[in-house]
Scaffold this motif. Structure first.
Motif, mmCIF file in Angstrom:
data_model
loop_
_atom_site.group_PDB
_atom_site.id
_atom_site.type_symbol
_atom_site.label_atom_id
_atom_site.label_comp_id
_atom_site.label_asym_id
_atom_site.label_seq_id
_atom_site.Cartn_x
_atom_site.Cartn_y
_atom_site.Cartn_z
ATOM 1 N N PRO A 28 -26.836 -19.921 48.099
ATOM 2 C CA PRO A 28 -25.972 -21.218 47.700
ATOM 3 C C PRO A 28 -24.466 -20.838 47.498
ATOM 4 O O PRO A 28 -23.567 -21.594 47.581
ATOM 5 C CB PRO A 28 -26.721 -21.508 46.493
ATOM 6 C CG PRO A 28 -28.221 -21.268 46.728
ATOM 7 C CD PRO A 28 -28.103 -19.956 47.544
ATOM 8 N N ASP A 29 -24.315 -19.300 47.382
ATOM 9 C CA ASP A 29 -23.137 -18.935 47.198
ATOM 10 C C ASP A 29 -22.025 -18.885 48.300
ATOM 11 O O ASP A 29 -20.773 -18.496 48.346
ATOM 12 C CB ASP A 29 -22.921 -17.590 46.166
ATOM 13 C CG ASP A 29 -23.394 -16.513 47.133
ATOM 14 O OD1 ASP A 29 -23.732 -16.538 48.281
ATOM 15 O OD2 ASP A 29 -23.409 -15.558 46.544
ATOM 16 N N GLY A 30 -22.749 -19.181 49.223
ATOM 17 C CA GLY A 30 -21.803 -19.165 50.698
ATOM 18 C C GLY A 30 -22.009 -18.077 51.619
ATOM 19 O O GLY A 30 -21.610 -18.030 52.727
ATOM 20 N N THR A 31 -22.740 -17.138 51.016
ATOM 21 C CA THR A 31 -23.014 -15.749 51.794
ATOM 22 C C THR A 31 -24.316 -15.922 52.642
ATOM 23 O O THR A 31 -25.118 -16.652 52.331
ATOM 24 C CB THR A 31 -23.170 -14.713 50.801
ATOM 25 O OG1 THR A 31 -24.318 -14.869 49.937
ATOM 26 C CG2 THR A 31 -21.806 -14.283 50.141
ATOM 27 N N SER A 32 -24.380 -15.167 53.672
ATOM 28 C CA SER A 32 -25.742 -15.147 54.362
ATOM 29 C C SER A 32 -25.913 -13.776 54.778
ATOM 30 O O SER A 32 -25.245 -12.866 54.564
ATOM 31 C CB SER A 32 -25.482 -16.027 55.616
ATOM 32 O OG SER A 32 -24.479 -15.413 56.603
ATOM 33 N N ARG A 33 -27.248 -13.618 55.021
ATOM 34 C CA ARG A 33 -27.809 -12.377 55.669
ATOM 35 C C ARG A 33 -28.801 -12.736 56.726
ATOM 36 O O ARG A 33 -29.354 -13.619 56.469
ATOM 37 C CB ARG A 33 -28.170 -11.393 54.570
ATOM 38 C CG ARG A 33 -29.501 -11.967 53.896
ATOM 39 C CD ARG A 33 -30.018 -10.997 52.790
ATOM 40 N NE ARG A 33 -31.217 -11.344 52.034
ATOM 41 C CZ ARG A 33 -32.544 -11.624 52.195
ATOM 42 N NH1 ARG A 33 -32.889 -11.447 53.720
ATOM 43 N NH2 ARG A 33 -33.353 -12.171 51.762
ATOM 44 N N ARG A 34 -29.273 -11.613 57.448
ATOM 45 C CA ARG A 34 -30.334 -11.738 58.312
ATOM 46 C C ARG A 34 -31.655 -11.906 57.673
ATOM 47 O O ARG A 34 -31.803 -11.043 56.968
ATOM 48 C CB ARG A 34 -30.247 -10.744 59.457
ATOM 49 C CG ARG A 34 -29.305 -11.096 60.495
ATOM 50 C CD ARG A 34 -29.431 -10.261 61.759
ATOM 51 N NE ARG A 34 -28.424 -10.392 62.708
ATOM 52 C CZ ARG A 34 -28.408 -10.022 63.860
ATOM 53 N NH1 ARG A 34 -29.129 -8.890 64.355
ATOM 54 N NH2 ARG A 34 -27.549 -10.381 64.908
ATOM 55 N N GLU A 35 -32.474 -12.749 58.077
ATOM 56 C CA GLU A 35 -34.163 -13.036 57.628
ATOM 57 C C GLU A 35 -34.595 -11.671 58.001
ATOM 58 O O GLU A 35 -34.260 -10.976 59.180
ATOM 59 C CB GLU A 35 -34.480 -14.042 58.047
ATOM 60 C CG GLU A 35 -36.001 -14.064 57.987
ATOM 61 C CD GLU A 35 -36.521 -15.274 58.650
ATOM 62 O OE1 GLU A 35 -37.499 -16.192 57.944
ATOM 63 O OE2 GLU A 35 -36.294 -15.554 59.978
ATOM 64 N N ASN A 36 -35.698 -11.125 57.338
ATOM 65 C CA ASN A 36 -36.537 -9.919 57.840
ATOM 66 C C ASN A 36 -37.805 -10.505 58.358
ATOM 67 O O ASN A 36 -38.132 -11.796 57.844
ATOM 68 C CB ASN A 36 -36.645 -8.756 57.030
ATOM 69 C CG ASN A 36 -37.234 -9.193 55.546
ATOM 70 O OD1 ASN A 36 -38.456 -9.598 55.824
ATOM 71 N ND2 ASN A 36 -36.797 -9.076 54.423
ATOM 72 N N SER A 37 -38.671 -9.663 59.139
ATOM 73 C CA SER A 37 -39.919 -10.216 59.608
ATOM 74 C C SER A 37 -40.811 -10.367 58.465
ATOM 75 O O SER A 37 -41.623 -11.460 58.788
ATOM 76 C CB SER A 37 -40.573 -9.253 60.670
ATOM 77 O OG SER A 37 -39.860 -9.431 61.688
ATOM 78 N N ALA A 38 -40.772 -10.093 57.371
ATOM 79 C CA ALA A 38 -41.848 -10.196 56.238
ATOM 80 C C ALA A 38 -41.530 -11.389 55.606
ATOM 81 O O ALA A 38 -42.560 -12.386 55.541
ATOM 82 C CB ALA A 38 -42.028 -8.971 55.164
ATOM 83 N N GLY A 79 -29.812 -22.180 58.021
ATOM 84 C CA GLY A 79 -29.321 -20.764 58.007
ATOM 85 C C GLY A 79 -27.915 -20.858 58.458
ATOM 86 O O GLY A 79 -26.940 -21.901 58.153
ATOM 87 N N THR A 80 -27.445 -20.293 59.470
ATOM 88 C CA THR A 80 -26.021 -20.424 59.911
ATOM 89 C C THR A 80 -26.116 -20.964 61.514
ATOM 90 O O THR A 80 -24.814 -20.700 62.170
ATOM 91 C CB THR A 80 -25.370 -19.126 59.956
ATOM 92 O OG1 THR A 80 -26.326 -18.105 60.662
ATOM 93 C CG2 THR A 80 -25.332 -18.624 58.546
ATOM 94 N N GLY A 81 -27.048 -21.340 61.982
ATOM 95 C CA GLY A 81 -27.064 -22.101 63.250
ATOM 96 C C GLY A 81 -26.746 -20.986 64.544
ATOM 97 O O GLY A 81 -25.640 -21.129 65.013
ATOM 98 N N HIS A 82 -27.746 -20.096 64.394
ATOM 99 C CA HIS A 82 -27.455 -18.720 65.336
ATOM 100 C C HIS A 82 -27.253 -19.319 66.926
ATOM 101 O O HIS A 82 -26.816 -18.341 67.401
ATOM 102 C CB HIS A 82 -28.495 -17.767 65.079
ATOM 103 C CG HIS A 82 -29.770 -18.137 65.404
ATOM 104 N ND1 HIS A 82 -30.445 -18.776 64.475
ATOM 105 C CD2 HIS A 82 -30.716 -18.066 66.178
ATOM 106 C CE1 HIS A 82 -31.842 -18.937 64.990
ATOM 107 N NE2 HIS A 82 -31.664 -18.734 66.200
ATOM 108 N N TRP A 83 -27.963 -20.327 67.315
ATOM 109 C CA TRP A 83 -27.674 -20.760 68.560
ATOM 110 C C TRP A 83 -26.152 -20.787 69.464
ATOM 111 O O TRP A 83 -26.018 -20.191 70.116
ATOM 112 C CB TRP A 83 -28.531 -22.056 68.808
ATOM 113 C CG TRP A 83 -29.782 -22.240 68.463
ATOM 114 C CD1 TRP A 83 -30.903 -21.710 68.939
ATOM 115 C CD2 TRP A 83 -30.236 -22.709 67.354
ATOM 116 N NE1 TRP A 83 -32.137 -21.756 68.108
ATOM 117 C CE2 TRP A 83 -31.597 -22.675 67.191
ATOM 118 C CE3 TRP A 83 -29.632 -23.593 66.434
ATOM 119 C CZ2 TRP A 83 -32.315 -23.149 66.351
ATOM 120 C CZ3 TRP A 83 -30.413 -24.223 65.374
ATOM 121 C CH2 TRP A 83 -31.703 -23.900 65.359
#
Length: 199
Positions: free
Chosen positions: A31-41, A152-156
């Motif tokens: 919600p603070d505008g940052t993002s990171r990659r999701e992990n498999s777990a 997320g960030t629309g990685h496509w």
């Protein structure tokens, strides 16, 4: 349990903890505008949540939820050794099956033989996709991956993937039940509205 079996279980659970460090291409937005990659777990937990929510929407006879959840828990464990293969990386998709089979030998081989065979059987059932539970688990898996792209960030767009390139991957999930069709169609609408696909 005897000491050897206990030690094997602890060793496997310690290995399984490494799934938390296998990055996927989808990003999770804070919600603070940052993002990171999701992990498999995190992905596996989210797939399980999708299964819990959509199981009641499945037509009768419904797949066995406990069995589907067991498959979901096991389906990405091979990524500990093989890594995650991005669904639209054609070069790595060519070697995915061989890499994951070799990884399965290592990962499931750590367990006592009865438990190793059980978890490997769940992974193989998911990969084969022939049982109602496997098809349901696959649909949950693909729906979650697509959802992550939308929320997320629309990685496509960043990866140069046009909408048409996603249709083949999502079609089997959409065909599992009307609930999946409705969910995925709504996600496509959101992705289009957000201009998340490459032109």
């Amino acid at each position: 349990m005897d000491a050897d079996r206990t030690a094997a279980l602890i060793g496997f659970l310690a290995l399984a903890d490494r799934l938390k460090h296998i990055e996927r291409r989808g990003e999770t937005a804070h919600p603070d505008g940052t993002s990171r990659r999701e992990n498999s777990a995190e992905h596996c937990w989210n797939v399980a949540l999708v299964a819990l929510l959509l199981h009641g929407e499945m037509p009768e006879p419904r797949p066995d939820l406990g069995h589907a959840l067991a498959m979901i828990a096991a389906h990405d464990l091979v990524e500990i050794e093989a890594g995650d293969t991005f669904a639209y990386d054609e070069a790595h998709l060519l070697t995915q099956a061989a890499r994951e089979k070799a990884a399965a030998d290592i990962v499931f081989g750590i367990l006592p033989p009865d438990l190793g065979a059980r978890l490997r059987g769940l992974w193989e059932e998911f990969e084969d996709g022939e049982t109602p539970e496997a098809r349901f688990a696959m649909a949950c898996d693909r729906a979650q991956g697509f959802l992550q792209g939308v929320i997320g960030t629309g990685h496509w767009r960043h990866a140069g993937i046009a909408e048409a390139a996603t249709h083949g991957r999502m079609a089997p999930a959409r065909a599992v039940a009307p609930a999946f069709e409705a969910l995925i169609a709504n996600l496509y609408d959101r992705a289009r509205a957000g201009r998340m696909f490459a032109e």
